[in-house]
Design an enzyme around this catalytic site. Structure first.
Site, PDB file in Angstrom:
ATOM      1  N   SER A 126     -94.051  33.043-133.260  1.00  0.00           N
ATOM      2  CA  SER A 126     -95.304  32.984-134.021  1.00  0.00           C
ATOM      3  C   SER A 126     -96.498  33.618-133.291  1.00  0.00           C
ATOM      4  CB  SER A 126     -95.618  31.547-134.441  1.00  0.00           C
ATOM      5  OG  SER A 126     -94.589  31.064-135.300  1.00  0.00           O
ATOM      6  N   GLU A 133     -81.657  33.564-133.253  1.00  0.00           N
ATOM      7  CA  GLU A 133     -80.985  33.633-134.559  1.00  0.00           C
ATOM      8  C   GLU A 133     -79.539  34.100-134.399  1.00  0.00           C
ATOM      9  OE1 GLU A 133     -84.013  35.980-136.462  1.00  0.00           O
ATOM     10  OE2 GLU A 133     -85.354  34.254-136.369  1.00  0.00           O
ATOM     11  N   GLU A 176     -88.509  32.584-125.911  1.00  0.00           N
ATOM     12  CA  GLU A 176     -88.834  32.289-127.303  1.00  0.00           C
ATOM     13  C   GLU A 176     -88.405  30.864-127.632  1.00  0.00           C
ATOM     14  OE1 GLU A 176     -89.148  36.147-129.766  1.00  0.00           O
ATOM     15  OE2 GLU A 176     -87.060  35.552-129.754  1.00  0.00           O
ATOM     16  N   GLY A 193     -90.959  31.814-136.264  1.00  0.00           N
ATOM     17  CA  GLY A 193     -91.091  31.858-137.719  1.00  0.00           C
ATOM     18  C   GLY A 193     -91.657  30.585-138.319  1.00  0.00           C
ATOM     19  N   GLY A 241     -92.189  38.767-134.363  1.00  0.00           N
ATOM     20  CA  GLY A 241     -91.368  38.849-135.565  1.00  0.00           C
ATOM     21  C   GLY A 241     -92.248  39.085-136.786  1.00  0.00           C
ATOM     22  N   GLY A 242     -92.609  38.006-137.471  1.00  0.00           N
ATOM     23  CA  GLY A 242     -93.344  38.103-138.732  1.00  0.00           C
ATOM     24  C   GLY A 242     -94.547  39.038-138.693  1.00  0.00           C
ATOM     25  N   ASN A 257     -89.767  42.863-133.557  1.00  0.00           N
ATOM     26  CA  ASN A 257     -88.414  42.613-134.042  1.00  0.00           C
ATOM     27  C   ASN A 257     -88.483  42.514-135.564  1.00  0.00           C
ATOM     28  OD1 ASN A 257     -85.912  41.614-134.699  1.00  0.00           O
ATOM     29  ND2 ASN A 257     -86.147  39.663-133.612  1.00  0.00           N
ATOM     30  N   TRP A 258     -88.047  43.564-136.229  1.00  0.00           N
ATOM     31  CA  TRP A 258     -88.205  43.630-137.689  1.00  0.00           C
ATOM     32  C   TRP A 258     -87.179  42.765-138.410  1.00  0.00           C
ATOM     33  CZ3 TRP A 258     -89.541  49.391-139.274  1.00  0.00           C
ATOM     34  CH2 TRP A 258     -90.599  49.852-138.471  1.00  0.00           C
ATOM     35  N   LYS A 259     -86.200  42.269-137.693  1.00  0.00           N
ATOM     36  CA  LYS A 259     -85.151  41.423-138.287  1.00  0.00           C
ATOM     37  C   LYS A 259     -84.575  42.103-139.543  1.00  0.00           C
ATOM     38  CE  LYS A 259     -87.312  37.431-136.187  1.00  0.00           C
ATOM     39  NZ  LYS A 259     -87.560  36.012-136.202  1.00  0.00           N
ATOM     40  N   HIS A 289     -80.856  36.874-129.140  1.00  0.00           N
ATOM     41  CA  HIS A 289     -81.926  36.270-129.940  1.00  0.00           C
ATOM     42  C   HIS A 289     -81.439  34.918-130.480  1.00  0.00           C
ATOM     43  CE1 HIS A 289     -84.716  35.509-133.205  1.00  0.00           C
ATOM     44  NE2 HIS A 289     -85.554  36.313-132.569  1.00  0.00           N
TER      45      HIS A 289
HETATM   46  P1  PGA Z   1     -91.848  35.212-135.179  1.00  0.00           P
HETATM   47  O1  PGA Z   1     -90.454  35.722-134.592  1.00  0.00           O
HETATM   48  O2  PGA Z   1     -92.938  36.044-134.531  1.00  0.00           O
HETATM   49  O3  PGA Z   1     -91.760  35.455-136.657  1.00  0.00           O
HETATM   50  O4  PGA Z   1     -91.969  33.766-134.831  1.00  0.00           O
HETATM   51  C1  PGA Z   1     -90.313  36.052-133.228  1.00  0.00           C
HETATM   52  C2  PGA Z   1     -88.897  36.436-132.919  1.00  0.00           C
HETATM   53  O5  PGA Z   1     -87.980  35.860-133.526  1.00  0.00           O
HETATM   54  O6  PGA Z   1     -88.639  37.318-132.092  1.00  0.00           O
END
Ligand code: PGA
Length: 252
Positions: free
Chosen positions: A214, A98, A168, A174, A235-236, A9-11, A96
């Site tokens: 994470s 977010e 998640e 994050g 994500g990251g 997930n490149w956000k 998600h």
């Molecule tokens: P993260 O994000 O790996 O940076 O914790 C995961 C996600 O939000 O899908």
């Protein structure tokens, strides 16, 4: 046997040119030495077209990070399922945390969008997870159970089996604070039991449940080794080809 799925997930990262470079590196590595995992990447909307050209015909699949439930209309700023399909997306991330926390998405909205995604032939990656406050108040199963029930409510057993769940925990996203493999397994097993109850054993045995929060190259293997962890939503660590590819290979 459930095939491992690793999704990135490149956000809100990467310009179109940067995205093209990252997608090219991922595609080249994955086509050069075939990996047993299914790989999905979710670039920002502005890069979907360029990335779509890069991954076309390769084993790397494309996802939207969210979508609207309607195919067109007066919805300023939104992207429709038809638009995602037009750009070669096969998957879409829905609900998600977010989106839920910052953009007002609700269980009801996720329920509706999951139905639309399936109708349009997009595989929904349905995100669920508790906040730190909810975990500390021992409400993890209640919250995750409620979100799960809503996400799958409008799907038949066959449709639910083709969807993907992403657990998640919000406190792990994050933050560098990953759930331990045991914590992840405990909730994944709960999710599978709940699906068995709502949609039957066959669906529970077939559906893939990803862990997200994470996930990094050094913790991926231990998480993916858990019986009910069928992949990762990253994500990251998906923003650099090297770390994403290490996670992809950790699922082998
Ligand atoms: P993260 O994000 O790996 O940076 O914790 C995961 C996600 O939000 O899908």
């Amino acid at each position: 046997m459930r095939k491992v799925l690793i999704a990135g997930n490149w956000k809100m990262h990467k310009t179109a040119a940067e995205a093209e470079a990252l997608a090219t590196a991922i595609r080249d590595s994955i086509t050069a030495s075939s990996v047993p995992a299914e790989v999905v990447i979710a670039p920002p909307f502005t890069a979907l077209d360029r990335v779509s050209r890069v991954v076309k015909g390769s084993p790397v699949a494309l996802a939207g990070q969210t979508m609207h439930a309607e195919d067109k209309g007066a919805f300023t700023g939104e992207i429709s399922p038809a638009m995602l399909l037009d750009l070669g997306c096969t998957h879409v991330i829905l609900g998600h945390s977010e989106r839920r926390q910052l953009f007002g998405e609700t269980d009801e909205g996720v329920m509706k969008k999951a139905r639309v995604a399936i109708d349009r032939g997009l595989v929904p990656i349905l995100c669920i997870g508790e906040t730190l406050d909810e975990r500390e108040a021992s409400r993890t199963f209640e919250v995750v159970g409620r979100q799960l029930e809503a996400a799958l409510r409008r799907l038949t057993p066959d449709e639910a089996a083709s969807a993907v769940i992403a657990y998640e925990p919000v406190w792990a996203i994050g933050t560098g604070r990953t759930a331990t493999p045991e914590q992840a397994q405990e909730v994944h097993a709960f999710i599978r039991r709940e699906i068995a109850r709502s949609h039957g054993d066959a669906v529970a045995g077939a559906i893939r449940i990803l862990y997200g929060g994470s996930v990094k190259p050094d913790n991926a293997a231990a998480l993916l080794a858990q019986a009910d962890v069928d992949g990762a939503l990253v994500g990251g660590a998906c923003l650099e080809a090297d770390s994403f590819l290490k996670i992809v290979r950790a699922g082998a």
